[in-house]
Design a protein around this motif. Structure first.
Motif, mmCIF file in Angstrom:
data_model
loop_
_atom_site.group_PDB
_atom_site.id
_atom_site.type_symbol
_atom_site.label_atom_id
_atom_site.label_comp_id
_atom_site.label_asym_id
_atom_site.label_seq_id
_atom_site.Cartn_x
_atom_site.Cartn_y
_atom_site.Cartn_z
ATOM 1 N N VAL A 1 0.866 -1.190 0.000
ATOM 2 C CA VAL A 1 0.000 0.000 0.000
ATOM 3 C C VAL A 1 0.897 1.233 0.000
ATOM 4 N N ARG B 1 -7.281 4.254 -3.829
ATOM 5 C CA ARG B 1 -7.048 4.425 -2.397
ATOM 6 C C ARG B 1 -7.370 3.120 -1.658
ATOM 7 N N VAL B 2 -6.525 2.757 -0.729
ATOM 8 C CA VAL B 2 -6.827 1.618 0.138
ATOM 9 C C VAL B 2 -7.513 2.189 1.376
ATOM 10 N N GLY C 1 14.509 10.463 5.078
ATOM 11 C CA GLY C 1 13.931 9.119 5.217
ATOM 12 C C GLY C 1 14.272 8.170 4.084
ATOM 13 N N PRO D 1 8.725 6.085 -2.717
ATOM 14 C CA PRO D 1 10.008 5.444 -3.035
ATOM 15 C C PRO D 1 10.247 4.131 -2.278
ATOM 16 N N PRO E 1 3.555 9.136 6.317
ATOM 17 C CA PRO E 1 3.480 9.369 7.760
ATOM 18 C C PRO E 1 2.071 9.353 8.353
ATOM 19 N N ALA F 1 2.835 3.725 -3.293
ATOM 20 C CA ALA F 1 3.925 3.640 -4.271
ATOM 21 C C ALA F 1 4.861 4.834 -4.142
ATOM 22 N N TRP G 1 17.114 25.154 5.644
ATOM 23 C CA TRP G 1 18.103 24.713 4.646
ATOM 24 C C TRP G 1 17.951 25.511 3.356
ATOM 25 N N SER H 1 3.211 1.125 3.237
ATOM 26 C CA SER H 1 4.259 2.169 3.074
ATOM 27 C C SER H 1 3.564 3.405 2.532
ATOM 28 N N CYS H 2 2.524 3.823 3.260
ATOM 29 C CA CYS H 2 1.707 4.913 2.706
ATOM 30 C C CYS H 2 2.006 6.251 3.391
ATOM 31 N N ILE I 1 6.984 15.221 8.676
ATOM 32 C CA ILE I 1 8.129 14.341 8.936
ATOM 33 C C ILE I 1 7.865 13.627 10.259
ATOM 34 N N ASP J 1 8.163 5.899 5.917
ATOM 35 C CA ASP J 1 7.604 6.896 6.843
ATOM 36 C C ASP J 1 6.485 6.307 7.702
ATOM 37 N N ALA K 1 7.122 20.210 7.784
ATOM 38 C CA ALA K 1 8.212 20.649 6.906
ATOM 39 C C ALA K 1 7.617 21.475 5.783
ATOM 40 N N GLY L 1 15.203 16.530 -1.375
ATOM 41 C CA GLY L 1 15.939 15.721 -2.350
ATOM 42 C C GLY L 1 17.417 15.617 -2.064
HETATM 43 C C1 LIG Z 1 9.589 18.959 2.996
HETATM 44 C C2 LIG Z 1 10.265 17.614 3.153
HETATM 45 C C3 LIG Z 1 11.612 17.519 2.812
HETATM 46 C C4 LIG Z 1 12.261 16.267 2.892
HETATM 47 N N1 LIG Z 1 13.563 16.197 2.510
HETATM 48 C C5 LIG Z 1 14.200 14.993 2.507
HETATM 49 C C6 LIG Z 1 15.538 14.887 2.034
HETATM 50 O O1 LIG Z 1 16.149 15.870 1.617
HETATM 51 N N2 LIG Z 1 16.130 13.668 2.064
HETATM 52 C C7 LIG Z 1 15.475 12.545 2.503
HETATM 53 O O2 LIG Z 1 16.082 11.455 2.534
HETATM 54 N N3 LIG Z 1 14.193 12.631 2.939
HETATM 55 C C8 LIG Z 1 13.541 13.813 2.943
HETATM 56 N N4 LIG Z 1 12.244 13.896 3.375
HETATM 57 C C9 LIG Z 1 11.574 12.659 3.825
HETATM 58 C C10 LIG Z 1 11.210 11.778 2.630
HETATM 59 O O3 LIG Z 1 10.491 12.532 1.685
HETATM 60 C C11 LIG Z 1 10.361 10.589 3.124
HETATM 61 O O4 LIG Z 1 11.075 9.926 4.146
HETATM 62 C C12 LIG Z 1 10.064 9.607 1.981
HETATM 63 O O5 LIG Z 1 9.229 10.201 1.013
HETATM 64 C C13 LIG Z 1 9.348 8.387 2.551
HETATM 65 O O6 LIG Z 1 8.969 7.533 1.508
HETATM 66 P P1 LIG Z 1 7.745 6.517 1.690
HETATM 67 O O7 LIG Z 1 7.719 5.700 0.453
HETATM 68 O O8 LIG Z 1 7.832 5.856 3.010
HETATM 69 O O9 LIG Z 1 6.430 7.445 1.786
HETATM 70 P P2 LIG Z 1 5.853 8.565 0.842
HETATM 71 O O10 LIG Z 1 6.893 9.152 -0.026
HETATM 72 O O11 LIG Z 1 5.079 9.470 1.743
HETATM 73 O O12 LIG Z 1 4.833 7.797 -0.116
HETATM 74 C C14 LIG Z 1 3.622 7.280 0.363
HETATM 75 C C15 LIG Z 1 2.703 6.968 -0.819
HETATM 76 O O13 LIG Z 1 1.534 6.310 -0.293
HETATM 77 C C16 LIG Z 1 0.395 6.800 -0.956
HETATM 78 N N5 LIG Z 1 -0.763 6.590 -0.068
HETATM 79 C C17 LIG Z 1 -0.987 7.163 1.136
HETATM 80 N N6 LIG Z 1 -2.137 6.682 1.688
HETATM 81 C C18 LIG Z 1 -2.637 5.780 0.792
HETATM 82 C C19 LIG Z 1 -3.789 4.952 0.774
HETATM 83 N N7 LIG Z 1 -4.657 4.926 1.793
HETATM 84 N N8 LIG Z 1 -4.015 4.169 -0.306
HETATM 85 C C20 LIG Z 1 -3.146 4.170 -1.364
HETATM 86 N N9 LIG Z 1 -2.031 4.938 -1.393
HETATM 87 C C21 LIG Z 1 -1.769 5.725 -0.333
HETATM 88 C C22 LIG Z 1 0.714 8.267 -1.224
HETATM 89 O O14 LIG Z 1 -0.051 8.742 -2.318
HETATM 90 C C23 LIG Z 1 2.209 8.214 -1.547
HETATM 91 O O15 LIG Z 1 2.452 8.075 -2.928
HETATM 92 C C24 LIG Z 1 11.563 15.113 3.344
HETATM 93 C C25 LIG Z 1 10.214 15.218 3.705
HETATM 94 C C26 LIG Z 1 9.567 16.455 3.619
HETATM 95 C C27 LIG Z 1 8.121 16.538 4.008
#
Ligand SMILES: Cc1cc2nc3c(=O)[nH]c(=O)nc-3n(C[C@H](O)[C@H](O)[C@H](O)COP(=O)(O)OP(=O)(O)OC[C@H]3O[C@@H](n4cnc5c(N)ncnc54)[C@H](O)[C@@H]3O)c2cc1C
Length: 386
Positions: free
Chosen positions: A9, A117-118, A269, A13, A146, A11, A194, A143-144, A238, A257, A165, A46
């Motif tokens: 759940v 959406r799940v 993250g 990174p 925070p 997509a 930053w 992995s959806c 965050i 997250d 953030a 990034g």
């Molecule tokens: C402003 C900001 C700056 C950042 N800068 C950095 C940085 O420089 N370097 C770094 O390493 N990290 C940084 N981070 C943190 C980093 O972006 C996250 O740790 C990373 O995106 C986590 O990836 P993830 O796949 O766990 O979750 P996410 O990237 O949050 O992806 C979650 C996905 O789940 C989907 N989703 C959510 N709920 C549902 C549902 N119910 N059903 C279906 N899909 C759903 C969303 O649409 C999303 O595509 C930053 C965060 C923020 C907010």
């Protein structure tokens, strides 16, 4: 008969990376995301250290810029410059990178469902519910991001803490694109401001804080130069690492997250999420081969072994920062400058494993110069978490 071996759940990174790894091992994987445009809106600075190379998860075409060092500035404008001989970090194009990771999973055979959406994850029966149907699998990886409801369901007793953030994409003229700026602002400590050069013409200016949206916006506006033009604004959450958080229950696991797999001091993250996805993939494979879901608990155990000490150290550092006054911060910067701590930071500083540097600062005696401001008790806490 289950619909899939694994349902993922989210997509983002981390979810896309885990889904890809499982599909490459030959499993039948479904990946759901509520967005139709993966990666949008950009909610990331990034910035990733070159440690990401070890994950083999970042093709070079997504690197916009390479960073060699940082200028760290205190409220009274005392500045310390730290740098590596070579590239220390990459500035990446998160939007295209996230898209690439989801496409790569699809190319490896994952069934990817966009705009889906799940609504619920049933932890007892290992099923998920979308608007139209219910699907079952042997493992569900959540992995959806925070705001995960499943994470809350798995941790009813744990109070989630998080930071706000906020970031601007700024059109500007950068004279030097190899150094980023970190500014301490007392109103948001332990967060900071930053400014990261993406190219000669663009930078990302952002901050994280446990304060309000309005305050964050005000502080960010005041961090801009008169010639800067804001071309885009975004904000996100965050999550704060919490070692009490349960990340495995029955056949459901949390990743990225959703599991608060984020560096406490910087909110980064990506690398922790990718490393955790690798640990989860290895143990999911064993679970499916051996039909023994204790392997999922092994994921939790190995994740804690890998990150608990480091993240606890970072939390302790953050607690020290939270309590400092403006005079304390200025004093500490001056002391660090005087005893040439920039050399130690440059040599031993690691964006991901910060305890290496703390050990060196203790060993070299620099930390004792800061003792009047840190306090013996706090120093002991850092020492214990090493
Ligand atoms: C402003 C900001 C700056 C950042 N800068 C950095 C940085 O420089 N370097 C770094 O390493 N990290 C940084 N981070 C943190 C980093 O972006 C996250 O740790 C990373 O995106 C986590 O990836 P993830 O796949 O766990 O979750 P996410 O990237 O949050 O992806 C979650 C996905 O789940 C989907 N989703 C959510 N709920 C549902 C549902 N119910 N059903 C279906 N899909 C759903 C969303 O649409 C999303 O595509 C930053 C965060 C923020 C907010």
């Amino acid at each position: 008969m289950k619909d899939y071996d694994i349902i993922v759940v989210g997509a983002g990174p981390v979810g896309s990376t885990y889904a890809y790894k499982m599909a490459k091992m030959g499993y039948d994987v479904a990946l759901y995301d509520m967005k139709n445009r993966i990666g949008h809106p950009l909610q990331c600075a990034g910035l990733v250290s070159t440690n990401i190379d070890k994950t083999k998860n970042l093709p070079r075409e997504f690197i916009d810029n390479e960073i060699q060092g940082a200028n760290l500035t205190s409220p009274d404008m005392t500045s310390i410059t730290v740098s590596k001989q070579d590239t220390a970090a990459y500035v990446i194009d998160r939007i295209y990178y996230d898209k690439y990771l989801a496409n790569r999973a699809e190319d490896a055979g994952v069934d990817v469902f966009y705009s889906t959406r799940v609504y619920d994850v049933d932890i007892e029966n290992t099923t998920i519910k979308t608007k139209d149907d219910t699907y079952s699998s042997d493992i569900i990886a959540v992995s959806c991001g925070p705001n995960s409801q499943t994470a809350k369901k798995m941790n009813p007793e744990v109070e989630d803490e998080s930071f706000l953030a906020m970031q601007y994409i700024v059109s500007t003229l950068n004279e030097d694109t190899s150094f980023l700026d970190i500014n301490v602002n007392m109103n948001i400590l332990p967060g900071f401001i930053w400014s990261i050069p993406v190219s000669y013409r663009e930078k990302r200016v952002g901050l994280f804080t446990n304060g309000s949206y309005t305050q964050a916006e005000m502080i960010l506006n005041s961090a801009l130069k008169s010639t800067d033009v804001v071309v885009d604004k975004s904000h996100g959450i965050i999550p704060r690492f919490n070692p009490q958080k349960c990340i495995v229950k029955n056949n459901t696991i949390l990743l990225g997250d959703s599991a608060s797999q984020v560096k406490p001091t910087t909110g980064g993250g990506l690398i922790a999420g990718f490393n955790s996805a690798q640990i989860a993939a290895e143990n999911s494979d064993l679970m499916l081969k051996e039909h023994d879901n204790n392997y999922l608990l092994r994921y939790e155990k190995q994740y804690h072994e890998r990150y608990d000490n480091e993240f606890k150290t970072q939390i302790n550092v953050q607690k020290i920062l939270e309590d400092l006054s403006e005079d304390d911060v200025n004093f500490m910067f001056r002391q660090l400058k005087e005893c040439q701590a920039d050399k130690i930071i440059s040599k031993y500083g690691d964006m991901d494993d910060q305890s290496i540097l703390i050990k060196e600062l203790i060993k070299s005696g620099v930390i004792f110069k800061l003792l009047p401001k840190i306090g013996i008790r706090r120093l002991k806490n850092i020492w214990k978490s090493q």
